[in-house]
Design a protein around this motif. Structure first.
Motif, PDB file in Angstrom:
ATOM      1  N   ILE A  38       0.964  -1.169  -0.065  1.00 25.66           N
ATOM      2  CA  ILE A  38      -0.033   0.051  -0.043  1.00 25.66           C
ATOM      3  C   ILE A  38       0.847   1.149   0.106  1.00 25.66           C
ATOM      4  O   ILE A  38       0.635   2.182  -0.595  1.00 25.66           O
ATOM      5  N   ALA A  39       2.044   1.258   0.720  1.00 23.97           N
ATOM      6  CA  ALA A  39       3.046   2.239   0.775  1.00 23.97           C
ATOM      7  C   ALA A  39       3.537   2.658  -0.571  1.00 23.97           C
ATOM      8  O   ALA A  39       3.438   3.713  -0.917  1.00 23.97           O
ATOM      9  N   VAL A  40       3.886   1.766  -1.314  1.00 25.48           N
ATOM     10  CA  VAL A  40       4.377   1.783  -2.586  1.00 25.48           C
ATOM     11  C   VAL A  40       3.317   2.299  -3.770  1.00 25.48           C
ATOM     12  O   VAL A  40       3.531   3.226  -4.259  1.00 25.48           O
ATOM     13  N   LEU A  41       2.127   1.771  -3.564  1.00 23.27           N
ATOM     14  CA  LEU A  41       0.819   2.322  -4.428  1.00 23.27           C
ATOM     15  C   LEU A  41       0.735   3.768  -4.242  1.00 23.27           C
ATOM     16  O   LEU A  41       0.511   4.524  -5.122  1.00 23.27           O
ATOM     17  N   VAL A  42       0.741   4.093  -2.798  1.00 25.27           N
ATOM     18  CA  VAL A  42       0.277   5.449  -2.522  1.00 25.27           C
ATOM     19  C   VAL A  42       1.469   6.304  -2.970  1.00 25.27           C
ATOM     20  O   VAL A  42       1.201   7.281  -3.718  1.00 25.27           O
ATOM     21  N   VAL A  43       2.583   6.346  -2.602  1.00 25.47           N
ATOM     22  CA  VAL A  43       3.734   7.026  -3.026  1.00 25.47           C
ATOM     23  C   VAL A  43       3.908   7.036  -4.644  1.00 25.47           C
ATOM     24  O   VAL A  43       4.149   8.100  -5.031  1.00 25.47           O
ATOM     25  N   LEU A  44       3.961   6.071  -5.170  1.00 26.86           N
ATOM     26  CA  LEU A  44       3.964   6.296  -6.662  1.00 26.86           C
ATOM     27  C   LEU A  44       2.662   6.889  -7.578  1.00 26.86           C
ATOM     28  O   LEU A  44       3.048   7.464  -8.413  1.00 26.86           O
ATOM     29  N   SER A  45       1.611   6.694  -6.813  1.00 30.87           N
ATOM     30  CA  SER A  45       0.440   7.459  -7.303  1.00 30.87           C
ATOM     31  C   SER A  45       0.850   8.908  -7.154  1.00 30.87           C
ATOM     32  O   SER A  45       0.182   9.747  -7.976  1.00 30.87           O
ATOM     33  N   VAL A  46       1.078   9.513  -5.839  1.00 33.10           N
ATOM     34  CA  VAL A  46       1.579  10.832  -5.654  1.00 33.10           C
ATOM     35  C   VAL A  46       2.532  11.425  -6.668  1.00 33.10           C
ATOM     36  O   VAL A  46       2.432  12.392  -7.420  1.00 33.10           O
ATOM     37  N   PHE A  47       3.622  10.437  -6.827  1.00 36.29           N
ATOM     38  CA  PHE A  47       4.599  10.794  -7.721  1.00 36.29           C
ATOM     39  C   PHE A  47       4.038  10.759  -9.099  1.00 36.29           C
ATOM     40  O   PHE A  47       4.687  11.744  -9.798  1.00 36.29           O
TER      41      PHE A  47
END
Length: 309
Positions: free
Chosen positions: A234-243
Motif C-alpha cells: 500500500i505504501a508503494v501504491l500511494v507514493v507512486l500514485s502521488v509521484f
C-alpha cells in the motif's frame, strides 16, 4: 541520535540484494542508451529549422485562443520569445550542445533513482518484520527513534550517491561525445518579462537539488505509511500514485486560494526551477510535511509492540 554503523549496515544490506543490482543495471542501460541516441542524432540536429517551424506552429496556436491573457497563452508567448532570441543571437539550445547541455537533457534520470529509493523506503521496516529480524534490532542499545532515523538517513545517503554516480556518468558520456567544445553553454530564460542569459551549470545544480528535496519528502511519506499500517504494498501504491499523478491532483484544487498548502500542490519544484522561479515557499511547505511524516512515523514506531510479531 544517528549511528554510523547502523547506517553503514543498512546500506550494505540494500546494495547486496539482487533487486538493487538489477536496478543499477537498468540505470546503466538507460544512461548508456541516452548517450548512444544523442551520438546518433548529432548530424540530424538542425535546431534553427526546428525552432522556426515551432515558432510558426505556436503563433497559429495562440491565434486561435479567445483569451489572450491566460497562463497557457503567456507560456507559449514566452517560449516563442526565447526561441526567437536563440535564432537572432545564434545561440544553440542548451540541450543540443556541449557536455552540460547533455547532462541537463538527461538529468531526468534522477526520477528513476527516486523511484528506487521510494521502493526501499516502503519496505525498510516491513521487511524486518517479515524476516523476523526487527526484534533482534530492537534489543540493541539504541532508541527506536535512532533506528528509524538511521534507516531513513541510509536511504538518503544511498540516493545521493546514486545521484552523483548518474550525473558523473552523464558528464563522462557528454565529454566523450562533445569534448570541451561549448562547455560554457548558455541557458536562456525570461524573468520579469526580460530575456536573460544564464549559466547552465547553475541551472543543473538547482534541478538536482530540487529533485533531491523531493526524494527526501517522498521517502518520508513512504516510511510513514509502511510504519503506520505495516503494509509495504500500500505504501508503494500511494507514493507512486502521488509521484505520477500529483500534478493532476493539484490541478483539481488550484482554483481554491488554500490549495497552495496541499502536499501535492508543491511537488512541481523542477518545473518552477526550469521556469526560473525560485520556489522557496514550496520547499518550506514540503519540508514541513516531511517533518510531519517523520514525526508520525517515530510516534507509531516508538509505541508499537513489535515483540509479538
Amino acid at each position: 541520535m544517528f549511528n554510523s554503523l547502523l547506517i553503514k549496515g543498512e546500506i550494505l544490506k540494500i546494495v547486496k540484494t539482487k533487486s538493487f543490482l538489477f536496478s543499477l543495471v537498468i540505470l546503466l542501460i538507460i544512461i548508456l542508451t541516452s548517450g548512444w541516441i544523442n551520438l546518433n542524432s548529432l548530424n540530424d540536429n538542425d535546431w534553427k529549422k526546428q525552432y522556426s517551424e515551432e515558432i510558426t506552429e505556436d503563433l497559429k496556436l495562440i491565434s486561435k485562443e479567445t483569451n489572450p491573457d491566460n497562463k497557457f497563452v503567456q507560456k507559449i508567448k514566452d517560449e516563442i520569445a526565447i526561441k526567437q532570441y536563440h535564432l537572432e543571437h545564434n545561440i544553440p539550445p542548451s540541450e543540443t550542445e556541449g557536455v552540460l547541455g547533455f547532462v541537463k537533457k538527461y538529468s531526468g534520470i534522477t526520477s528513476f533513482i527516486s523511484i528506487i529509493i521510494m521502493l526501499y523506503a516502503s519496505n525498510i521496516i516491513t521487511k524486518e518484520i517479515n524476516w523476523g529480524t526487527l526484534k533482534m534490532l530492537l534489543v540493541r542499545p539504541l532508541s527506536r527513534s535512532s533506528i528509524l532515523l538511521g534507516k531513513f538517513s541510509s536511504l538518503l545517503l544511498l540516493g545521493l550517491t546514486l545521484y552523483l554516480f548518474a550525473i558523473t556518468l552523464l558528464f563522462i558520456l557528454g565529454f566523450c561525445i562533445y569534448g570541451l567544445d561549448n562547455f560554457f553553454t548558455k541557458t536562456i530564460y525570461i524573468q520579469d518579462n526580460i530575456i536573460i542569459e544564464g549559466h547552465l551549470g547553475y541551472e543543473i545544480f538547482k534541478i538536482l537539488l530540487t529533485n533531491f528535496i523531493l526524494l527526501i519528502s517522498y521517502s518520508s511519506l513512504a516510511i510513514m505509511i509502511s510504519v503506520v499500517i505495516n503494509n509495504s504494498s500500500i505504501a508503494v501504491l500511494v507514493v507512486l500514485s502521488v509521484f505520477i499523478f500529483g500534478g493532476t491532483l493539484a490541478s483539481y484544487f488550484e482554483e481554491y486560494s488554500w490549495s497552495y498548502i496541499l502536499y501535492f500542490s508543491n511537488l512541481d519544484l523542477v518545473t518552477s526551477i526550469t521556469n526560473n522561479e525560485i520556489p522557496y515557499i514550496k520547499v518550506i511547505i514540503l519540508m514541513v510535511y516531511t517533518l510531519i511524516f517523520l514525526s508520525i512515523s517515530l510516534a507509531f514506531f516508538s509505541r508499537k509492540k513489535y515483540q509479538s510479531l
